[in-house]
Write a protein that holds these residues in place. Structure first.
Motif, PDB file in Angstrom:
ATOM      1  N   UNK A 250       0.798  -1.225   0.000  1.00 33.26           N
ATOM      2  CA  UNK A 250       0.000   0.000   0.000  1.00 33.26           C
ATOM      3  C   UNK A 250       0.841   1.290   0.000  1.00 33.26           C
ATOM      4  N   UNK A 251       1.837   1.419   0.911  1.00 37.00           N
ATOM      5  CA  UNK A 251       2.625   2.669   0.912  1.00 37.00           C
ATOM      6  C   UNK A 251       3.302   2.937  -0.432  1.00 37.00           C
ATOM      7  N   UNK A 252       3.737   1.877  -1.113  1.00 31.90           N
ATOM      8  CA  UNK A 252       4.419   2.074  -2.399  1.00 31.90           C
ATOM      9  C   UNK A 252       3.409   2.544  -3.451  1.00 31.90           C
ATOM     10  N   UNK A 253       2.252   1.904  -3.474  1.00 28.19           N
ATOM     11  CA  UNK A 253       1.218   2.287  -4.442  1.00 28.19           C
ATOM     12  C   UNK A 253       0.825   3.753  -4.226  1.00 28.19           C
ATOM     13  N   UNK A 254       0.666   4.138  -2.959  1.00 32.35           N
ATOM     14  CA  UNK A 254       0.303   5.539  -2.636  1.00 32.35           C
ATOM     15  C   UNK A 254       1.333   6.505  -3.221  1.00 32.35           C
ATOM     16  N   UNK A 255       2.596   6.149  -3.042  1.00 28.28           N
ATOM     17  CA  UNK A 255       3.675   7.018  -3.508  1.00 28.28           C
ATOM     18  C   UNK A 255       3.672   7.113  -5.045  1.00 28.28           C
ATOM     19  N   UNK A 256       3.371   5.993  -5.705  1.00 28.42           N
ATOM     20  CA  UNK A 256       3.303   6.021  -7.176  1.00 28.42           C
ATOM     21  C   UNK A 256       2.151   6.938  -7.605  1.00 28.42           C
ATOM     22  N   UNK A 257       1.052   6.832  -6.889  1.00 28.06           N
ATOM     23  CA  UNK A 257      -0.092   7.716  -7.203  1.00 28.06           C
ATOM     24  C   UNK A 257       0.320   9.178  -7.066  1.00 28.06           C
ATOM     25  N   UNK A 258       1.079   9.449  -5.999  1.00 26.59           N
ATOM     26  CA  UNK A 258       1.465  10.828  -5.737  1.00 26.59           C
ATOM     27  C   UNK A 258       2.389  11.356  -6.847  1.00 26.59           C
ATOM     28  N   UNK A 259       3.370  10.553  -7.208  1.00 27.54           N
ATOM     29  CA  UNK A 259       4.326  11.014  -8.223  1.00 27.54           C
ATOM     30  C   UNK A 259       3.661  11.165  -9.591  1.00 27.54           C
ATOM     31  N   UNK A 260       2.772  10.211  -9.919  1.00 25.83           N
ATOM     32  CA  UNK A 260       2.209  10.217 -11.280  1.00 25.83           C
ATOM     33  C   UNK A 260       0.935  11.047 -11.368  1.00 25.83           C
ATOM     34  N   UNK A 261       0.283  11.250 -10.222  1.00 33.37           N
ATOM     35  CA  UNK A 261      -1.011  11.940 -10.257  1.00 33.37           C
ATOM     36  C   UNK A 261      -2.113  11.047 -10.805  1.00 33.37           C
ATOM     37  N   UNK A 262      -1.819   9.755 -10.958  1.00 33.67           N
ATOM     38  CA  UNK A 262      -2.852   8.837 -11.474  1.00 33.67           C
ATOM     39  C   UNK A 262      -3.203   7.823 -10.388  1.00 33.67           C
ATOM     40  N   UNK A 263      -4.481   7.723 -10.052  1.00 35.42           N
ATOM     41  CA  UNK A 263      -4.878   6.824  -8.966  1.00 35.42           C
ATOM     42  C   UNK A 263      -4.881   5.366  -9.382  1.00 35.42           C
ATOM     43  N   UNK A 328       9.111   4.332   0.769  1.00 34.23           N
ATOM     44  CA  UNK A 328       7.831   3.676   1.037  1.00 34.23           C
ATOM     45  C   UNK A 328       8.027   2.183   1.263  1.00 34.23           C
ATOM     46  N   UNK A 329       8.938   1.577   0.513  1.00 30.49           N
ATOM     47  CA  UNK A 329       9.226   0.155   0.707  1.00 30.49           C
ATOM     48  C   UNK A 329       9.747  -0.072   2.124  1.00 30.49           C
ATOM     49  N   UNK A 330      10.575   0.856   2.568  1.00 34.56           N
ATOM     50  CA  UNK A 330      11.176   0.689   3.887  1.00 34.56           C
ATOM     51  C   UNK A 330      10.114   0.835   4.981  1.00 34.56           C
ATOM     52  N   UNK A 331       9.116   1.666   4.717  1.00 35.53           N
ATOM     53  CA  UNK A 331       8.015   1.765   5.679  1.00 35.53           C
ATOM     54  C   UNK A 331       7.321   0.405   5.813  1.00 35.53           C
ATOM     55  N   UNK A 332       7.104  -0.291   4.676  1.00 35.88           N
ATOM     56  CA  UNK A 332       6.364  -1.547   4.812  1.00 35.88           C
ATOM     57  C   UNK A 332       7.212  -2.727   5.264  1.00 35.88           C
ATOM     58  N   UNK A 333       8.504  -2.744   4.970  1.00 37.56           N
ATOM     59  CA  UNK A 333       9.269  -3.952   5.287  1.00 37.56           C
ATOM     60  C   UNK A 333      10.580  -3.731   6.025  1.00 37.56           C
ATOM     61  N   UNK A 334      10.981  -2.465   6.174  1.00 36.79           N
ATOM     62  CA  UNK A 334      12.314  -2.162   6.698  1.00 36.79           C
ATOM     63  C   UNK A 334      12.599  -2.705   8.093  1.00 36.79           C
ATOM     64  N   UNK A 335      11.574  -2.785   8.952  1.00 34.01           N
ATOM     65  CA  UNK A 335      11.910  -3.251  10.300  1.00 34.01           C
ATOM     66  C   UNK A 335      12.061  -4.770  10.354  1.00 34.01           C
ATOM     67  N   UNK A 336      11.443  -5.483   9.420  1.00 28.49           N
ATOM     68  CA  UNK A 336      11.594  -6.949   9.420  1.00 28.49           C
ATOM     69  C   UNK A 336      12.870  -7.362   8.686  1.00 28.49           C
ATOM     70  N   UNK A 337      13.180  -6.654   7.594  1.00 28.80           N
ATOM     71  CA  UNK A 337      14.389  -6.972   6.834  1.00 28.80           C
ATOM     72  C   UNK A 337      15.339  -5.784   6.930  1.00 28.80           C
ATOM     73  N   UNK A 338      16.199  -5.802   7.967  1.00 27.59           N
ATOM     74  CA  UNK A 338      17.021  -4.626   8.245  1.00 27.59           C
ATOM     75  C   UNK A 338      18.004  -4.337   7.114  1.00 27.59           C
TER      76      UNK A 338
END
Ligand code: ATP
Ligand code: MG
Length: 862
Positions: A250-263, A328-338
Motif C-alpha cells: 500500500x505505501x508504495x502504491x500511494x507514492x506512485x499515485x502521488x508522483x504520477x497523479x494517477x490513482x 515507502x518500501x522501507x516503511x512496509x518492510x524495513x523493520x523486518x528486513x534490516x
C-alpha cells in the motif's frame, strides 16, 4: 485491513515454534555457491545440501520466512506480474521443514489446524490436492482432518510433483487452495484452472533427487518441505483478492499515485502493480549485493529495473522516479528486513544511476519500437530488430515483447536468440568462467561430507571422497582439506596432494554445491591406481600468507574508506589474491590525492598498532549487536563467523586472516578508478609487495632528480618550466616550418616537367618537426599536377616524395615509388599513397636512392 503482514508472519512462526520448530533466518536472495540457480525460488533452496545429505542439519524441524525471486529458470512468473494481482517477482515464502523427522500425517494435520482453527478460514472454501498415486496422503487428509472427502482432488506431475529446478531434491506434493468467488458457484473443475481458486500452501514430500540425466534417485531419508506465500495468505485472511492493497504494497502504491497523479484502480492498475512489484525485487537484490550489470544475476536485475522504468512512462512520469519509492518500501518492510533499511542510501544511489543511464536511451528506443510497429508487415517483429533494440538501446527482449504484446504483435524469439548466440560466442572466447557443470560423472569412493580444516592447519592427511576428469585435469573432493575454496572474494588455495606413489599439483580450489573441489594436475604416478590411498595435503603456505595479509588489509581498508569518505560507502565487490587486493565501493566522485593518502595512513596506523585479530563464532543477532558489518553474499546461518580486528573493524567473514594487524607489515594503494556509475575501484598491495612498489617508484624519482639535477622538492617546478619551454619551442618550430613551406616554391620554377606536364620539384630543406605534419601543411597549399622530391635533413638524411591529390586519383602512388626504388638501391622505405619516405645512416645509399627515384620520375606517365 483486519490483519497486518507482521502479525501473520509472526503467527506462522509462533505456530510452528509451538510444534518444536527452530527459526532459521532467510538466506540472501541468491545462493552464492550454487551455480545451478540464479535466484532463491523457494524456502527449501538453502537446505538443498541437507536433503542430499551433504550437510547434516542443526535442527530436525525448522521454520522461516524466505525472500524468494521467480524471474528465471524453472520458476518464472515475470509475465504474470501486474496482469494478475497475486503473482510477484519477489515474494516472501512462509515455510516449515522436517529433516527426516515427522512426515505426511503431522504436516497434513498441522496445516489444517493453522488454516481452519487458528486463522479460521472457511472450510467450505478450501480445496486440497494430492499427487495422483499418493493414496497415503489422500487417506491421511480424510482420516485425520475434517475436510470433506469430495474436496480432496488428485492431479498429475504438472500440478502435484514439485521440483526446484532441472536437478535437485523433489517429490510429490499436496496443495491447499482457497476459493474467493460466489460461495455457491464452486466446482472441482476450477481448481488448478481458474484465477479465483488461489493456491495458498504447498506441502512437498521430498523423496527423490533428480540427477543431470533426468533420473529420479530415491533419497536415504524422507523430508517435509512446505511453502506458503505471505502475500497470498495475508490477502485471503483479509477477505480481498488484490495483494496490492495489503500493507506490504500500500505505501508504495500511494507514492506512485502521488508522483504520477494517477490513482490506482483494480482495472487499470497494471503499471502501478508492475512498478511496486519490481521495486521490491530490485531493492532486495541490491541490498544483498547484486549490482545491475550485463551478465548473470546483475543482468536480470537490470532487465526488471528497465521494465519498471518503462511502466513509469505509461503513467506519464518523466525522469528517474523508482529511487523515490524506496522510502515507502522501507516503511512496509524495513523493520523486518534490516538489510534494506541499513542499505537504503546505497540502494537509492544504484537505482537512480541505473534509471538515469537507461533514461537517456529509453525515449529513442520507444520511438524506434513505434516505427517498427508501423512498418512491420504481419504481426511478428523480426529477431534482428529485437536484437538492435537490445544491443543499441538496452531494451531487454522481454521488454520489447511486452510492448509488442500490448500492440497485438509478437516477436521472433528464435531468430533473436540466434543473434544473441552469435554475440555470446564472441564473448565466450574471452570469458574466464569455470564450468562447474561439466557432464562427466563423479566417481564416488565414499559417500561422506567434506570438511575444511584450513583455519588452523596448513597440511593434513586425508582420503579421496570422489573425483571426476575435466579435460586434462582432475577435480577431487577430499574428506578433510586445509585448502580454502574460493569464496567471499578470497581466491582458492594452491599446493600439493601426494602419497608415496602419486603426486598431484593443486591448481585451484573452489566450491561446487557443498563440496570443496581441488582442481589437480598429475605430476607423478598413476591416478587411477591410487584413489583409495591416504594422502598428505599441503597448501602453498607462502602464498596463503600473502592472501591472509591482503584479506585482513581489505577489512581495514573497508573501515578506513567509511571513516574518510563517509557512511554511504558500501562494498560492491572485492577480490583478495596473493599479489594484490581489490575493493569496489559505492562512491560518486573520484577519490582525491589527499583522501587516498588519508585512507592509506589510516590503514597503516591500524597495522602499526599491531591489533589482535580475534575470530569467533557468534549468533547472528549478537554479531549485529557487536556492530559487525555483514559482507555481501554471506549466507546467514544462525551462527556466523566474526572477524574482529582490535575492536576497530568487525565483519562477518569466512576468510583467512593474520593473527595480528602488524603481520600485514605495510599497506599501499596502487590505483583508483571508475568501475561503473557510482562505483569506484581501489587496488592495493601489502607487505614486501608494497615495499617494492614504493622503492620502484623511488628509483624513478631518483633518476628524474639526476637528469634534472635538482632536489625532490624542486622536481615539480623544474618540470613545469620544461613544459613551458617545450611549448614555446613547438610554436617556434611551426612558424619556421610555415616560412620554409612558403619560401620553398615561391619564386622558384619546377626543375623539370614530364611529357604529361607534371611539374617535378627537387629541393633540399632542413627542419626538426616530423615530416607528416609538414607534408599535410604542404599539400594544403600546392595542389595541381606536382611532385616534390625532397632531401630532408632532420637528425639524419631522409628522402621524402610528396605528390598532389590529383595525381593520386590518377593512380600514382608515392609510397610505392619510394618502396620499389629504395629496394632496387638496396635500402628500405615506403608509405601511404600521398607520400613516401626513406631514411639513411649511410650517405652513399642516400644518393643512390635519390637518383633512382629521380630517374623514375623523369619517365613517369599518367
Ligand atoms: P502458482 O501455481 O500460484 O504459481 P506455484 O505452484 O508456482 O504457485 P509453489 O512453487 O508451490 O507455487 O510455491 C509455494 C507457494 O508460494 C504457493 O502456494 C504460493 O502461495 C506462493 N507463490 C508461488 N509463486 C508465487 C509468486 N510468483 N508470487 C507470490 N506468491 C507465490
Ligand atoms: Mg507458479
Amino acid at each position: 485491513m483486519k490483519y497486518s503482514s507482521k502479525k501473520i508472519r509472526q503467527d506462522f512462526i509462533d505456530f510452528f515454534i509451538d510444534k518444536q520448530h527452530n527459526i532459521v533466518r532467510s538466506s540472501p536472495v541468491f545462493p552464492p555457491d550454487d551455480p545451478t540457480l540464479l535466484f532463491i525460488n523457494a524456502g527449501m533452496n538453502q537446505f538443498k545440501n541437507i536433503f542430499l545429505e551433504k550437510e547434516s542439519p542443526k535442527y530436525n524441524r525448522v521454520v522461516n520466512s524466505q525472500k524468494c525471486i521467480r524471474v528465471s529458470g524453472k520458476h518464472n512468473d515475470l509475465e504474470e506480474v501486474g496482469l494478475d494481482q497475486f503473482h510477484h517477482t519477489f515474494f516472501e515464502m512462509l515455510g516449515n521443514w522436517s529433516f527426516g523427522d515427522f512426515y505426511k500425517k503431522e504436516i497434513i494435520m498441522w496445516s489444517w489446524e493453522l488454516l481452519t482453527e487458528k486463522w479460521k478460514l472457511d472450510k467450505n472454501r478450501l480445496w486440497v490436492t494430492v499427487y495422483k498415486d499418493d493414496d497415503e496422503a489422500h487417506d491421511l487428509w480424510i482420516k485425520h482432518t475434517d475436510v470433506k472427502p469430495d474436496r480432496v482432488l488428485r492431479f498429475g506431475n504438472k500440478d502435484n510433483f514439485w521440483e526446484m529446478g532441472d536437478t535437485g531434491p523433489c517429490g510429490p506434493c499436496s496443495e491447499i487452495h482457497y476459493y474467493t468467488g460466489e460461495l455457491n458457484n464452486q466446482k472441482a473443475d476450477g481448481v488448478n484452472n481458474l484465477d479465483n481458486y488461489r493456491e495458498l500452501w504447498n506441502l512437498v514430500f521430498i523423496e527423490y533427487n533428480r540427477d543431470s540425466n533426468g533420473e529420479l534417485n530415491p533419497l536415504p531419508s524422507k523430508h517435509v518441505d512446505t511453502g506458503m506465500g505471505l502475500e497470498r495468505i495475508l490477502a485471503t485472511l483479509n477477505g480481498i483478492e488484490d495483494h496490492y492493497i495489503t500493507d506490504l504494497f500500500h505505501p508504495i502504491i500511494k507514492q506512485i499515485e502521488k508522483i504520477s497523479g494517477i490513482n490506482y484502480s483494480d482495472k487499470d492498475g497494471m503499471p502501478h502493480r508492475v512498478i511496486a512489484d519490481h521495486l521490491r525485487m530490485i531493492s532486495f537484490s541490491i541490498a544483498d549485493g547484486i549490482m545491475p550489470s550485463n551478465e548473470g544475476r546483475g543482468y536480470v536485475v537490470r532487465r526488471v529495473l528497465r521494465r519498471a522504468s518503462r511502466f513509469g512512462r505509461v503513467l506519464n512520469i518523466e525522469g528517474p522516479f523508482l529511487f523515490k519509492l524506496i522510502d515507502a518500501l522501507i516503511i512496509s518492510m524495513g523493520d523486518v528486513y534490516s538489510e534494506i533499511s541499513d542499505k537504503q542510501k546505497h540502494i537509492e544511489k544504484v537505482v537512480r544511476a541505473e534509471e538515469e543511464s537507461f533514461g537517456k536511451t529509453l525515449d529513442r528506443g520507444l520511438n524506434l519500437i513505434n516505427k517498427i510497429l508501423t512498418s512491420t508487415e504481419g504481426k511478428v517483429i523480426p529477431g534482428k530488430q529485437v536484437f538492435t533494440l537490445y544491443d543499441t538501446y538496452g531494451f531487454p527482449a522481454d521488454l520489447t515483447q511486452l510492448i509488442a504484446k500490448e500492440n497485438n504483435f509478437d516477436i521472433d524469439m528464435n531468430s533473436f536468440n540466434d543473434y544473441m548466440e552469435k554475440q555470446k560466442k564472441l564473448a565466450r572466447s574471452s570469458s574466464q568462467f569455470k564450468n562447474l557443470n561439466e557432464d562427466t560423472d563423479w566417481k564416488i569412493i565414499k559417500n561422506e561430507e567434506s570438511s575444511f580444516v584450513g583455519y588452523t592447519k596448513t597440511s593434513y592427511e586425508s582420503q579421496i571422497l570422489k573425483y571426476r576428469f575435466i579435460d586434462d585435469n582432475i577435480e577431487i573432493v577430499m574428506k578433510e582439506t586445509p585448502f580454502y575454496a574460493e569464496s567471499g572474494g578470497q581466491i582458492g588455495d594452491t599446493g600439493k596432494i601426494f602419497s608415496d606413489s602419486l603426486t598431484l599439483k593443486v591448481i585451484d580450489t573452489y566450491k561446487n554445491g557443498g563440496d570443496i573441489c581441488h582442481l589437480c594436475e598429475v605430476i607423478e604416478g598413476e591416478f587411477l591406481k591410487n584413489t583409495s590411498a591416504i594422502f598428505e595435503l599441503t597448501i602453498n603456505e607462502k602464498r596463503r600468507k600473502k592472501i591472509k595479509s591482503n584479506h585482513s588489509a581489505t577489512h581495514l581498508l573497508h573501515k578506513s574508506l567509511k571513516s574518510v569518505l563517509g557512511n554511504h560507502v558500501q562494498q560492491a565487490g572485492s577480490l583478495v589474491s596473493d599479489d594484490k587486493l581489490r575493493f569496489d565501493l559505492t562512491h560518486y566522485e573520484k577519490l582525491t590525492q589527499n583522501e587516498i593518502l588519508e585512507i592509506e595512513n589510516n590503514v597503516n596506523q591500524y597495522i602499526m598498532q599491531n591489533l589482535e585479530v580475534d575470530i569467533s563464532n557468534e549468533k547472528y543477532d549478537n554479531a549485529k549487536k557487536m556492530g559487525a558489518e555483514a559482507l555481501f553474499g554471506e549466507k546467514y546461518g544462525d551462527i556466523v563467523r566474526v572477524v574482529n580486528i582490535g575492536g576497530s573493524s568487525i565483519e562477518l567473514c569466512g576468510g583467512t586472516h593474520v593473527e595480528r594487524s602488524g603481520d600485514i607489515g605495510f599497506f599501499k594503494i596502487i590505483s583508483e578508478s571508475a568501475l561503473a556509475s557510482g562505483v569506484r575501484r581501489v587496488e592495493a598491495v601489502t607487505g614486501s609487495k608494497a615495499f617494492s612498489f614504493v622503492s620502484d617508484n623511488m628509483k624513478v624519482i631518483d633518476n628524474i632528480k639526476q637528469k634534472l639535477n635538482c632536489n625532490i622538492e624542486d622536481i615539480s617546478n623544474k618540470i613545469d618550466s620544461l613544459i613551458d619551454i617545450s611549448k614555446q619551442n613547438s610554436v617556434l618550430e611551426k612558424q619556421i616550418q610555415q616560412i620554409q613551406i612558403d619560401s620553398l616554391l615561391k619564386s622558384s620554377e619546377p626543375n623539370f616537367s614530364t611529357n604529361d606536364k607534371i611539374d617535378v620539384y627537387k629541393r633540399e630543406i632542413k627542419f626538426n618537426l616530423d615530416p607528416k605534419t609538414f607534408i599535410d601543411n604542404f599539400l594544403n597549399k600546392y595542389k595541381n599536377k606536382s611532385i616534390f622530391l625532397l632531401g630532408l635533413k632532420i637528425n639524419k638524411p631522409l628522402i621524402v616524395l610528396v605528390i598532389t591529390k590529383d595525381l593520386i586519383d590518377k593512380d600514382i602512388n608515392a609510397g610505392l615509388i619510394v618502396k620499389e626504388n629504395a629496394s632496387l638501391a638496396g635500402s628500405g622505405g615506403g608509405g601511404p599513397k600521398h607520400f613516401g619516405t626513406s631514411g639513411f645512416n649511410d650517405l652513399s645509399k642516400y644518393e643512390k636512392t635519390y637518383n633512382m627515384i629521380l630517374n623514375y620520375l623523369k619517365g613517369i606517365k599518367i
